[in-house]
Design a protein around this motif. Sequence first.
Motif, PDB file in Angstrom:
ATOM      1  N   ARG A 166     -92.369  -0.920  75.407  1.00  0.00           N
ATOM      2  CA  ARG A 166     -91.197  -1.859  75.916  1.00  0.00           C
ATOM      3  C   ARG A 166     -91.698  -2.927  76.770  1.00  0.00           C
ATOM      4  NH1 ARG A 166     -85.975  -0.267  74.014  1.00  0.00           N
ATOM      5  NH2 ARG A 166     -86.503   0.895  71.721  1.00  0.00           N
TER       6      ARG A 166
ATOM      7  N   SER B 134     -91.276  -7.020  79.299  1.00  0.00           N
ATOM      8  CA  SER B 134     -90.226  -7.939  79.424  1.00  0.00           C
ATOM      9  C   SER B 134     -91.025  -9.107  80.264  1.00  0.00           C
ATOM     10  CB  SER B 134     -89.145  -7.377  80.754  1.00  0.00           C
ATOM     11  OG  SER B 134     -90.037  -7.138  81.961  1.00  0.00           O
TER      12      SER B 134
ATOM     13  N   ASP C  45     -85.541   0.605  78.700  1.00  0.00           N
ATOM     14  CA  ASP C  45     -86.951   0.436  78.185  1.00  0.00           C
ATOM     15  C   ASP C  45     -87.650   1.438  78.883  1.00  0.00           C
ATOM     16  OD1 ASP C  45     -86.349  -1.695  76.798  1.00  0.00           O
ATOM     17  OD2 ASP C  45     -87.674  -2.997  77.935  1.00  0.00           O
TER      18      ASP C  45
ATOM     19  N   TYR D 115     -93.528   0.248  81.076  1.00  0.00           N
ATOM     20  CA  TYR D 115     -94.707   1.057  80.289  1.00  0.00           C
ATOM     21  C   TYR D 115     -95.679   1.684  81.341  1.00  0.00           C
ATOM     22  CZ  TYR D 115     -98.525   1.222  77.005  1.00  0.00           C
ATOM     23  OH  TYR D 115     -99.569   1.426  76.300  1.00  0.00           O
TER      24      TYR D 115
END
Length: 250
Positions: free
Chosen positions: A101, A103, A113, A162
Amino acid sequence: MKNSGGPLEGAVIAVAGAAGPAGQAALLRLADAGATVVGADADAERLASAVDAARYAHGGATVTGDTVDLLDLDATRAWAEKTERDFGRVDGLVHLVGGWRGSSSFATTELGDWEVLERLLIRTVQHTSLAFHDGLLRSDRGRYLLVSAAGASSPTAGNAAYAAAKAAAEAWTLALADSFRKAGGETGPGAGAAILVVKALVHDAMRAERPNAKFAGFTDVTDLADAVAGAWDRPAEEVNGQRLWLTPHP
């Protein structure tokens, strides 16, 4: 069925996340090397397909699949115990549970996330390592292999969740390696925990979907599978606690 020979003849290796592209490649490569391979995934249908493909590719191979919720510690422990009970030993756990996930910027990071990635990328590592720890120590060639990403040590603004999850999973795996080191005492570790580091993974379906993409620096899942199998070629003390880079070190 008995396996038809190979460098991993007699080894019993469990693969967590066996139904994904990396898992499928690992099943094929480990079966080709002669191992008995025990795959686990939460997706029963995809797992069955992956197991069947590995069996058909290597007619003498023993490849099995168990539908396991790796977010459930008790279920993961039961899988580890069943594997050792059914096959008499367990020589490896290859952790291939993934997820991503991201952004567009740091400020737009969704903490939801993080909640997803914490479960997929950290909790499953905790559960598999705790469940298989003792069995791997009982083996004379136990290996725990985590696949991680270069972003864990060089996070970017849009990949905060992440990268942080991957970094935590790496730290947990290195703690496992220290446990193996201490258990080995003066003779050195009999089991090894290592981290295989990639930039990202690529497979044939991705190339077919994006035929003009370069995928620069990506590691093909077949090359990852080769590196996984190769972890048993080296003594445990050379593998334990190491980050093994399959992409240029940043």
